[in-house]
Design a protein around this motif. Structure first.
Motif, PDB file in Angstrom:
ATOM      1  N   VAL A   8      67.097  38.580  -0.958  1.00 25.11           N
ATOM      2  CA  VAL A   8      66.587  38.401   0.398  1.00 25.11           C
ATOM      3  C   VAL A   8      66.688  39.752   1.100  1.00 25.11           C
ATOM      4  O   VAL A   8      67.727  40.400   1.059  1.00 25.11           O
ATOM      5  CB  VAL A   8      67.422  37.358   1.182  1.00 25.11           C
ATOM      6  N   VAL A   9      65.611  40.181   1.727  1.00 24.04           N
ATOM      7  CA  VAL A   9      65.642  41.377   2.565  1.00 24.04           C
ATOM      8  C   VAL A   9      66.222  40.945   3.907  1.00 24.04           C
ATOM      9  O   VAL A   9      65.696  40.028   4.547  1.00 24.04           O
ATOM     10  CB  VAL A   9      64.224  41.956   2.751  1.00 24.04           C
ATOM     11  N   VAL A  10      67.308  41.589   4.332  1.00 22.66           N
ATOM     12  CA  VAL A  10      67.977  41.224   5.578  1.00 22.66           C
ATOM     13  C   VAL A  10      67.891  42.396   6.551  1.00 22.66           C
ATOM     14  O   VAL A  10      68.254  43.516   6.203  1.00 22.66           O
ATOM     15  CB  VAL A  10      69.459  40.860   5.337  1.00 22.66           C
ATOM     16  N   LEU A  11      67.397  42.129   7.749  1.00 20.13           N
ATOM     17  CA  LEU A  11      67.331  43.136   8.799  1.00 20.13           C
ATOM     18  C   LEU A  11      68.323  42.770   9.899  1.00 20.13           C
ATOM     19  O   LEU A  11      68.326  41.642  10.391  1.00 20.13           O
ATOM     20  CB  LEU A  11      65.925  43.215   9.388  1.00 20.13           C
ATOM     21  N   ARG A  38      71.999  34.059  12.138  1.00 19.19           N
ATOM     22  CA  ARG A  38      71.115  34.425  11.028  1.00 19.19           C
ATOM     23  C   ARG A  38      69.970  33.424  10.926  1.00 19.19           C
ATOM     24  O   ARG A  38      70.176  32.217  11.016  1.00 19.19           O
ATOM     25  CB  ARG A  38      71.906  34.438   9.723  1.00 19.19           C
ATOM     26  N   ILE A  39      68.768  33.953  10.710  1.00 25.63           N
ATOM     27  CA  ILE A  39      67.585  33.128  10.477  1.00 25.63           C
ATOM     28  C   ILE A  39      66.929  33.641   9.208  1.00 25.63           C
ATOM     29  O   ILE A  39      66.769  34.845   9.027  1.00 25.63           O
ATOM     30  CB  ILE A  39      66.597  33.205  11.651  1.00 25.63           C
ATOM     31  N   ARG A  48      61.324  36.264   0.590  1.00 26.53           N
ATOM     32  CA  ARG A  48      62.296  35.817   1.584  1.00 26.53           C
ATOM     33  C   ARG A  48      62.813  36.990   2.412  1.00 26.53           C
ATOM     34  O   ARG A  48      63.051  38.068   1.895  1.00 26.53           O
ATOM     35  CB  ARG A  48      63.470  35.138   0.885  1.00 26.53           C
ATOM     36  N   MET A  49      62.985  36.731   3.700  1.00 23.69           N
ATOM     37  CA  MET A  49      63.584  37.687   4.626  1.00 23.69           C
ATOM     38  C   MET A  49      64.570  36.945   5.506  1.00 23.69           C
ATOM     39  O   MET A  49      64.414  35.744   5.748  1.00 23.69           O
ATOM     40  CB  MET A  49      62.532  38.333   5.538  1.00 23.69           C
ATOM     41  N   ALA A  50      65.581  37.676   5.976  1.00 25.36           N
ATOM     42  CA  ALA A  50      66.531  37.103   6.923  1.00 25.36           C
ATOM     43  C   ALA A  50      66.781  38.116   8.027  1.00 25.36           C
ATOM     44  O   ALA A  50      66.593  39.322   7.848  1.00 25.36           O
ATOM     45  CB  ALA A  50      67.838  36.733   6.223  1.00 25.36           C
ATOM     46  N   PHE A  51      67.215  37.608   9.164  1.00 21.81           N
ATOM     47  CA  PHE A  51      67.438  38.419  10.349  1.00 21.81           C
ATOM     48  C   PHE A  51      68.827  38.077  10.869  1.00 21.81           C
ATOM     49  O   PHE A  51      69.087  36.937  11.243  1.00 21.81           O
ATOM     50  CB  PHE A  51      66.344  38.149  11.383  1.00 21.81           C
ATOM     51  N   GLN A  70      66.633  54.832   6.471  1.00 19.71           N
ATOM     52  CA  GLN A  70      67.467  53.690   6.123  1.00 19.71           C
ATOM     53  C   GLN A  70      66.744  52.790   5.132  1.00 19.71           C
ATOM     54  O   GLN A  70      67.077  52.765   3.966  1.00 19.71           O
ATOM     55  CB  GLN A  70      67.925  52.923   7.357  1.00 19.71           C
ATOM     56  N   ALA A  71      65.774  52.050   5.552  1.00 25.08           N
ATOM     57  CA  ALA A  71      64.977  51.194   4.666  1.00 25.08           C
ATOM     58  C   ALA A  71      63.698  50.838   5.409  1.00 25.08           C
ATOM     59  O   ALA A  71      63.644  50.896   6.627  1.00 25.08           O
ATOM     60  CB  ALA A  71      65.733  49.917   4.318  1.00 25.08           C
TER      61      ALA A  71
END
Length: 131
Positions: A8-11, A38-39, A48-51, A70-71
């Motif tokens: 999951v990419v998390v920002l 977190r969402i 998938r992504m999460a925040f 950073q990314a």
């Protein structure tokens, strides 16, 4: 056998609700998990992504040199002009950056929290960008 089943990419951001909404619209994704801090969303093909809430989050300054990239995320689109109108309509903004070398036309943007991403016309390259 893989040690990891999924990624999951998390920002990190100050307002995960707002950022999740931006990416849900951008990717045509659906919310899969939500808590106070977190969402997570899932788009086409299982992406998938999460925040994650970080009240002290500060966006990177890219393309200015005083802070590292950073990314960032790369998205493949068919029509860059249409994609740009959509991104801006959702609250993102174009970033001024030098044209990237390579066979693909691309444009840089930031999401409403300042994370950078690239919209690239055509097929995403399979090898790292040189130079």
């Amino acid at each position: 056998m893989a040690l990891v089943n999924a990624g999951v990419v998390v920002l990190d951001c100050a307002e995960p609700e707002r950022l999740a909404e931006f990416y849900k619209e951008l990717l045509g994704a659906e919310e899969t998990e939500a808590s106070a801090n977190r969402i997570e969303i899932q788009g086409a093909g299982g992406f998938r992504m999460a925040f994650r809430r970080d009240v002290n989050a500060t966006p990177p300054s890219w393309p200015r040199p005083e802070n590292s990239l950073q990314a960032h995320l790369d998205f493949v689109v068919e029509d860059l002009d249409e994609a740009e109108r959509g991104v801006v309509g959702l609250g993102g903004r174009p970033l001024e950056a030098k044209d990237a070398a390579g066979p693909h036309e691309e444009r840089g943007f930031s999401d409403p929290a300042g994370h950078s991403f690239t919209m690239r016309r055509g097929i995403a390259p399979t090898a790292p960008k040189q130079g």
